[in-house]
Design a protein around this motif. Structure first.
Motif, PDB file in Angstrom:
ATOM      1  N   ASN A  51       2.646   8.118   2.723  1.00 41.77           N
ATOM      2  CA  ASN A  51       2.542   6.851   1.996  1.00 41.77           C
ATOM      3  C   ASN A  51       3.232   6.905   0.633  1.00 41.77           C
ATOM      4  OD1 ASN A  51       0.892   5.641   4.014  1.00 41.77           O
ATOM      5  ND2 ASN A  51      -0.880   6.766   3.213  1.00 41.77           N
ATOM      6  N   ILE A  52       4.052   7.923   0.446  1.00 48.50           N
ATOM      7  CA  ILE A  52       4.718   8.081  -0.852  1.00 48.50           C
ATOM      8  C   ILE A  52       5.773   6.999  -1.029  1.00 48.50           C
ATOM      9  CG2 ILE A  52       6.231   9.570  -2.207  1.00 48.50           C
ATOM     10  CD1 ILE A  52       3.411  10.542  -2.207  1.00 48.50           C
ATOM     11  N   GLU A  53       5.771   6.401  -2.208  1.00 45.23           N
ATOM     12  CA  GLU A  53       6.777   5.390  -2.552  1.00 45.23           C
ATOM     13  C   GLU A  53       7.863   6.036  -3.397  1.00 45.23           C
ATOM     14  OE1 GLU A  53       7.043   2.305  -6.076  1.00 45.23           O
ATOM     15  OE2 GLU A  53       5.321   1.912  -4.782  1.00 45.23           O
ATOM     16  N   LEU A  54       9.113   5.893  -2.990  1.00 50.63           N
ATOM     17  CA  LEU A  54      10.228   6.447  -3.747  1.00 50.63           C
ATOM     18  C   LEU A  54      10.395   5.704  -5.064  1.00 50.63           C
ATOM     19  CD1 LEU A  54      12.864   7.000  -0.913  1.00 50.63           C
ATOM     20  CD2 LEU A  54      11.519   8.741  -2.086  1.00 50.63           C
ATOM     21  N   PRO A  55      10.836   6.377  -6.128  1.00 49.53           N
ATOM     22  CA  PRO A  55      10.948   5.741  -7.448  1.00 49.53           C
ATOM     23  C   PRO A  55      12.124   4.780  -7.519  1.00 49.53           C
ATOM     24  CG  PRO A  55      11.782   7.972  -7.534  1.00 49.53           C
ATOM     25  CD  PRO A  55      11.202   7.808  -6.165  1.00 49.53           C
ATOM     26  N   ALA A  56      12.137   3.997  -8.608  1.00 51.62           N
ATOM     27  CA  ALA A  56      13.220   3.032  -8.797  1.00 51.62           C
ATOM     28  C   ALA A  56      14.552   3.737  -9.008  1.00 51.62           C
ATOM     29  CB  ALA A  56      12.894   2.125  -9.976  1.00 51.62           C
ATOM     30  N   GLN A  57      14.541   4.819  -9.805  1.00 52.87           N
ATOM     31  CA  GLN A  57      15.752   5.598 -10.045  1.00 52.87           C
ATOM     32  C   GLN A  57      15.581   6.957  -9.392  1.00 52.87           C
ATOM     33  OE1 GLN A  57      16.476   5.345 -14.385  1.00 52.87           O
ATOM     34  NE2 GLN A  57      18.501   4.663 -13.778  1.00 52.87           N
ATOM     35  N   MET A  58      16.430   7.260  -8.410  1.00 54.71           N
ATOM     36  CA  MET A  58      16.273   8.496  -7.663  1.00 54.71           C
ATOM     37  C   MET A  58      16.526   9.729  -8.516  1.00 54.71           C
ATOM     38  SD  MET A  58      15.182   7.705  -4.750  1.00 54.71           S
ATOM     39  CE  MET A  58      15.360   9.280  -3.924  1.00 54.71           C
ATOM     40  N   GLY A  59      17.233   9.558  -9.622  1.00 54.28           N
ATOM     41  CA  GLY A  59      17.465  10.694 -10.502  1.00 54.28           C
ATOM     42  C   GLY A  59      16.194  11.263 -11.086  1.00 54.28           C
ATOM     43  N   SER A  60      15.146  10.458 -11.140  1.00 51.32           N
ATOM     44  CA  SER A  60      13.879  10.929 -11.697  1.00 51.32           C
ATOM     45  C   SER A  60      13.236  11.998 -10.810  1.00 51.32           C
ATOM     46  CB  SER A  60      12.916   9.756 -11.879  1.00 51.32           C
ATOM     47  OG  SER A  60      12.679   9.093 -10.644  1.00 51.32           O
ATOM     48  N   LEU A  61      13.664  12.107  -9.553  1.00 53.52           N
ATOM     49  CA  LEU A  61      13.139  13.163  -8.680  1.00 53.52           C
ATOM     50  C   LEU A  61      13.473  14.552  -9.208  1.00 53.52           C
ATOM     51  CD1 LEU A  61      14.046  11.747  -5.139  1.00 53.52           C
ATOM     52  CD2 LEU A  61      11.803  11.779  -6.214  1.00 53.52           C
ATOM     53  N   LEU A  62      14.601  14.665  -9.917  1.00 52.08           N
ATOM     54  CA  LEU A  62      15.035  15.977 -10.404  1.00 52.08           C
ATOM     55  C   LEU A  62      14.127  16.518 -11.496  1.00 52.08           C
ATOM     56  CD1 LEU A  62      18.894  15.334 -10.597  1.00 52.08           C
ATOM     57  CD2 LEU A  62      17.592  16.360  -8.732  1.00 52.08           C
ATOM     58  N   GLY A  63      13.355  15.657 -12.134  1.00 55.62           N
ATOM     59  CA  GLY A  63      12.505  16.107 -13.236  1.00 55.62           C
ATOM     60  C   GLY A  63      11.089  16.412 -12.830  1.00 55.62           C
ATOM     61  N   SER A  64      10.781  16.369 -11.543  1.00 57.36           N
ATOM     62  CA  SER A  64       9.410  16.566 -11.082  1.00 57.36           C
ATOM     63  C   SER A  64       9.391  17.580  -9.944  1.00 57.36           C
ATOM     64  CB  SER A  64       8.817  15.236 -10.602  1.00 57.36           C
ATOM     65  OG  SER A  64       7.601  15.442  -9.915  1.00 57.36           O
ATOM     66  N   ALA A  65       8.600  18.650 -10.106  1.00 58.86           N
ATOM     67  CA  ALA A  65       8.482  19.667  -9.062  1.00 58.86           C
ATOM     68  C   ALA A  65       7.827  19.088  -7.815  1.00 58.86           C
ATOM     69  CB  ALA A  65       7.679  20.855  -9.584  1.00 58.86           C
ATOM     70  N   LEU A  66       6.804  18.227  -7.990  1.00 56.73           N
ATOM     71  CA  LEU A  66       6.131  17.631  -6.836  1.00 56.73           C
ATOM     72  C   LEU A  66       7.071  16.697  -6.082  1.00 56.73           C
ATOM     73  CD1 LEU A  66       2.602  16.865  -8.349  1.00 56.73           C
ATOM     74  CD2 LEU A  66       3.174  18.581  -6.618  1.00 56.73           C
ATOM     75  N   ALA A  67       7.915  15.973  -6.818  1.00 54.29           N
ATOM     76  CA  ALA A  67       8.878  15.088  -6.168  1.00 54.29           C
ATOM     77  C   ALA A  67       9.881  15.895  -5.340  1.00 54.29           C
ATOM     78  CB  ALA A  67       9.611  14.249  -7.210  1.00 54.29           C
ATOM     79  N   LYS A  82       0.850  -1.180   0.000  1.00 55.31           N
ATOM     80  CA  LYS A  82       0.000   0.000   0.000  1.00 55.31           C
ATOM     81  C   LYS A  82       0.890   1.236   0.000  1.00 55.31           C
ATOM     82  CE  LYS A  82      -3.858  -2.165   2.441  1.00 55.31           C
ATOM     83  NZ  LYS A  82      -4.758  -2.118   3.623  1.00 55.31           N
ATOM     84  N   ALA A  83       0.998   1.829  -1.143  1.00 47.61           N
ATOM     85  CA  ALA A  83       1.836   3.018  -1.279  1.00 47.61           C
ATOM     86  C   ALA A  83       1.302   3.865  -2.417  1.00 47.61           C
ATOM     87  CB  ALA A  83       3.286   2.631  -1.539  1.00 47.61           C
ATOM     88  N   PHE A  84       1.589   5.152  -2.322  1.00 46.50           N
ATOM     89  CA  PHE A  84       1.172   6.077  -3.373  1.00 46.50           C
ATOM     90  C   PHE A  84       2.400   6.416  -4.197  1.00 46.50           C
ATOM     91  CE2 PHE A  84      -0.396   9.879  -5.358  1.00 46.50           C
ATOM     92  CZ  PHE A  84      -1.758   9.645  -5.499  1.00 46.50           C
ATOM     93  N   ARG A  85       2.325   6.142  -5.482  1.00 52.10           N
ATOM     94  CA  ARG A  85       3.483   6.327  -6.350  1.00 52.10           C
ATOM     95  C   ARG A  85       3.618   7.800  -6.758  1.00 52.10           C
ATOM     96  NH1 ARG A  85       1.079   1.560  -7.350  1.00 52.10           N
ATOM     97  NH2 ARG A  85       2.404  -0.305  -7.376  1.00 52.10           N
ATOM     98  N   LEU A  86       4.864   8.251  -6.801  1.00 52.88           N
ATOM     99  CA  LEU A  86       5.110   9.653  -7.139  1.00 52.88           C
ATOM    100  C   LEU A  86       4.585  10.004  -8.529  1.00 52.88           C
ATOM    101  CD1 LEU A  86       8.685  10.431  -5.741  1.00 52.88           C
ATOM    102  CD2 LEU A  86       6.582  11.642  -5.219  1.00 52.88           C
ATOM    103  N   GLN A  87       4.677   9.085  -9.478  1.00 53.27           N
ATOM    104  CA  GLN A  87       4.219   9.387 -10.833  1.00 53.27           C
ATOM    105  C   GLN A  87       2.709   9.549 -10.922  1.00 53.27           C
ATOM    106  OE1 GLN A  87       5.766   6.618  -9.880  1.00 53.27           O
ATOM    107  NE2 GLN A  87       5.070   4.780 -10.966  1.00 53.27           N
ATOM    108  N   GLU A  88       2.004   9.135  -9.867  1.00 54.84           N
ATOM    109  CA  GLU A  88       0.553   9.273  -9.872  1.00 54.84           C
ATOM    110  C   GLU A  88       0.091  10.615  -9.303  1.00 54.84           C
ATOM    111  OE1 GLU A  88      -0.856   5.957  -7.664  1.00 54.84           O
ATOM    112  OE2 GLU A  88      -0.207   4.456  -9.144  1.00 54.84           O
ATOM    113  N   LEU A  89       1.021  11.375  -8.719  1.00 53.40           N
ATOM    114  CA  LEU A  89       0.658  12.673  -8.149  1.00 53.40           C
ATOM    115  C   LEU A  89       0.284  13.656  -9.253  1.00 53.40           C
ATOM    116  CD1 LEU A  89       3.372  13.206  -5.373  1.00 53.40           C
ATOM    117  CD2 LEU A  89       0.959  12.652  -5.054  1.00 53.40           C
ATOM    118  N   ARG A  90      -0.803  14.411  -9.021  1.00 50.13           N
ATOM    119  CA  ARG A  90      -1.257  15.385 -10.012  1.00 50.13           C
ATOM    120  C   ARG A  90      -1.307  16.798  -9.440  1.00 50.13           C
ATOM    121  NH1 ARG A  90       0.115  11.845 -12.381  1.00 50.13           N
ATOM    122  NH2 ARG A  90      -0.925  10.544 -13.949  1.00 50.13           N
TER     123      ARG A  90
END
Length: 731
Positions: free
Chosen positions: A323-339, A304-312
């Motif tokens: 309940n946020i689930e961290l992504p598989a590649q942490m570098g993807s955080l740099l491309g998302s303002a919400l992340a 039970k986790a909320f995926r970052l890519q699902e945030l709107r």
């Protein structure tokens, strides 16, 4: 007959006189030329020695040749004491490798071939061509390649050297040369140099010689670039790939570099060991691209986790932040303002560790192991990648530790041109560090780039360091307001620094910029852009006490103050007036707090003396019309001033005659006395005209000068009465 013979003798005398006269003139010219050449040789024996050695041809007798020996000694002495300029390096390398002066002198020349600044790559390319001829004995060939490895960091450019990669590679078959050639190839290798036939050749040599460290290291590098070609299992770490081969030149090169401190220098340690580089896993295309957000778990997982890519929206982030689930590649955080919002709010240490690991690996692999080759596609991709890191750091209001580590390594190999805006912007985000680290990690590489670059690069460096100082001071003022003298260096670091340690670091940075600015203004002839960037830096420095609550006041050095005081542009003079005005405000408050014992740290008495000295120089030159005071920093001999034949030289830098304000005085004179044909600027100082002129001058927008003069002379920018506005020191 006797008479006829006498007549014949008499007739021949004029012709003989002419011949003897012409001969004497010719001999006299030769003697004069010889004397001139002798004087020239006495004045520049090194130049004559180099000229002689450049003319040595094949077949020259070496044994017993005193002239050759004498010239070799002259050049050797200069080389070991001062180093050799690039053009002399080319001449001597050609002399040695061509064997025109014999085999013994070949080795001798190579051993004292110490560069003063840089080594021209064309000399190295020509040296490789002499290797291909095959005339040199093996010990001379080994010595030449060892010398190239020693001065590799001093070679001015390596494009042509890489273009003959194939010729250099052919020497790996020579058993004695192989270790050194592999080292040189390691330093030159790029992706396009790795081909199947070269890999096969290295594997064949390894089968004959055994698993030698130098072969293993080169194969490991090939595997990084083309993993599909090197199927051999290689250790992830090679303990000692290449040995240090610079012992022959190390002491002499160190001594020359210490003497020629301002020239282009190699790394101070002079260590040419290749650092251990872990073999990379299979490289991916577009490695510099920020990966998309993707889950670390299977979509069918019961977790039970909320995926970052699902945030709107930001609202969804707040509702599901625990309940946020961290992504598989942490570098993807740099491309998302919400992340990034999530990263900033949660301050998860493991998330920062994973992100720094990914970021450090990417920067190391793409910029240090295989640097950007300068093509437009690669440069634009790297630019976008670094810009993304910059925007992320600005969002989080702090830099990543992996970026900081990368910059310290990258500065030592950076040419100052590649991705300059992004690198300098990243540099300005470097967090505060203890002063004893700053010199080695930051100041030394920046100093080498600064003094060998254009004025525009110098301006960029000063601007970068100004931005760095502002961020340090802002961070301090916020941290200090939250209480405590022990302040954390980074939100994700446990390292702390006391206020005194912080002041030491700021002091070192300000003094370093003062050194750069003083020498830069001298080298660039007080360039107006560099002067204004320097004054912008000292606008930050002068307000550290009042604006940032830091009990530290550092005055600009004379190499900055006087070029600004005597500048030819009015903006610089006005900015200097503002800086001196703010210094007075800060020092006045500091003195007041010291008297009331409200302050733990005290401003040095030398700082007050230095300020008063600068204040006296500025008031005397601009207000009292006496810029050259005996005993001051700008005292000039009266006889020297008289030679200039300038009328009334003592008032040349007052508010009327100052080069930066002269045009305003002319304009004011024309407005007051339009009918006059002769300009008499002295009439401006008479009575009400002086007050009008001051009002006219300050209405031009010179707020800095206005504040300076009002504070230090009592003359305001608005008129009240003629008598109380008349300057006391005016004639």
């Amino acid at each position: 007959m006797a008479d006829l013979s006498n007549l014949a003798g008499l007739a021949s005398e004029p012709s003989g006189e002419i011949d003897s006269s012409a001969s004497s003139v010719s001999n006299r010219s030769l003697r004069l030329a010889e004397k001139k050449e002798k004087r020239k040789g006495e004045a520049d024996p090194f130049g004559l020695a180099v000229k002689y050695l450049s003319q040595v041809e094949a077949g020259t007798v070496v044994r017993g040749n005193d002239e050759l020996e004498r010239n070799m000694v002259v050049v050797e002495t200069v080389a070991l004491s001062k180093g050799l300029p690039p053009e002399v390096i080319t001449v001597l390398l050609d002399l040695a490798l061509s064997l025109n002066a014999g085999t013994a002198n070949c080795t001798r020349v190579l051993k004292f071939l110490i560069p003063a600044t840089v080594v021209p790559q064309e000399a190295i390319v020509k040296g490789v061509s002499w290797l291909c001829v095959g005339k040199m004995p093996m010990n001379a060939q080994v010595l030449f390649v060892r010398w190239v490895l020693t001065v590799f960091d001093l070679i001015d450019c390596k494009d042509n050297l890489r273009s003959i990669y194939g010729f250099i590679f052919s020497f790996v078959m020579e058993e004695n040369l192989c270790p050194f050639i592999c080292h040189l190839l390691y330093l030159l290798t790029m992706r396009e140099h790795v081909h199947p036939y070269r890999v096969r050749k290295l594997l064949d040599i390894q089968a004959k010689m055994g698993r030698q460290p130098f072969l293993t290291q080169l194969l490991a590098l090939y595997k990084v670039f083309r993993p599909e070609l090197v199927t051999l299992s290689l250790p992830s770490r090679v303990r000692a790939g290449f040995k240090n081969h610079n012992s022959t030149w190390k002491v002499a090169l160190s001594a020359v570099q210490r003497k020629n401190k301002g020239a282009v220098l190699a790394d101070q340690s002079l260590s040419l060991d290749v650092k251990e580089k872990p073999s990379s896993r299979k490289r991916k295309l577009h490695h510099l691209a920020i990966p998309p957000l993707s889950s670390a778990f299977d979509s069918n997982s019961n977790k039970k986790a909320f995926r970052l890519q699902e945030l709107r929206s930001f609202k969804e982030l707040l509702e599901n932040i625990h309940n946020i689930e961290l992504p598989a590649q942490m570098g993807s955080l740099l491309g998302s303002a919400l992340a990034l919002h999530y990263l900033d709010c949660v301050q998860d240490e493991s998330a920062f560790l994973r992100l720094n690991f990914w970021l450090g690996h990417s920067l190391q692999e793409e910029f240090l192991l295989c640097p950007v080759d300068g093509s437009s596609d690669n440069t634009s991709e790297a630019c976008r990648f670094l810009s993304t890191i910059l925007s992320s750091q600005q969002f989080l209001q702090e830099g990543f530790s992996s970026t900081e580590s990368f910059l310290y390594k990258f500065l030592s190999v950076w040419d100052g041109c590649l991705l300059r805006p992004q690198i300098l912007d990243l540099l300005s985000d470097i967090p505060l560090m203890p002063s004893f680290y700053m010199h080695k990690l930051l100041f030394e590489p920046l100093k080498q780039l600064y003094f060998t670059s254009t004025v525009f690069f110098k301006c960029s460096v000063i601007e970068c360091l100004n931005s760095m100082l502002v961020k340090w001071l802002t961070w301090h003022s916020v941290s200090a307001s939250e209480g405590g003298l022990d302040i954390s260096l980074n939100s994700n670091s446990t390292m702390t620094m006391t206020l005194s340690g912080f002041m030491d670091s700021v002091m070192e940075l300000v003094r370093f910029v003062g050194l750069l600015a003083s020498e830069g203004l001298r080298l660039e002839n007080c360039h107006v852009l560099l002067l204004n960037q320097t004054l912008a830096f000292y606008e930050t420095v002068c307000d550290m006490f009042l604006k940032y609550s830091l009990p530290l006041v550092i005055m600009p050095p004379a190499g900055v103050f006087y070029p600004a005081l005597f500048a030819t542009d009015s903006i610089s003079v006005d900015r200097l007036g503002y800086i001196m005005y703010r210094y007075r405000k800060n020092l006045t408050l500091a003195k007041k707090q010291e008297q009331q014992r409200e302050q733990t740290f005290h401003i040095s008495r030398n700082t007050y003396k230095e300020f008063n000295r600068n204040l006296q120089a500025m008031v005397n030159s601009m207000w009292n019309s006496w810029w050259c005071i005996p005993g001051s920093d700008i005292e000039i001999d009266k006889d020297l001033i008289a030679l200039s034949k300038v009328a009334e030289p003592w008032c040349r830098f007052d508010l009327i005659h100052h080069p930066a304000l002269f045009s305003y005085a002319i304009e004011f004179h024309q407005r007051c006395w339009p009918e006059r044909k002769n300009v008499d600027l002295g009439s401006i100082k008479a009575g009400k005209y002086w007050n009008w002129y001051m009002e006219f001058l300050f209405n031009q927008g010179f707020d800095g000068l206005n504040n300076f003069i009002r504070t230090n002379t009592g003359h305001g920018s608005t008129l009240s009465s003629q008598d109380d506005r008349q300057p006391k020191s005016q004639p």
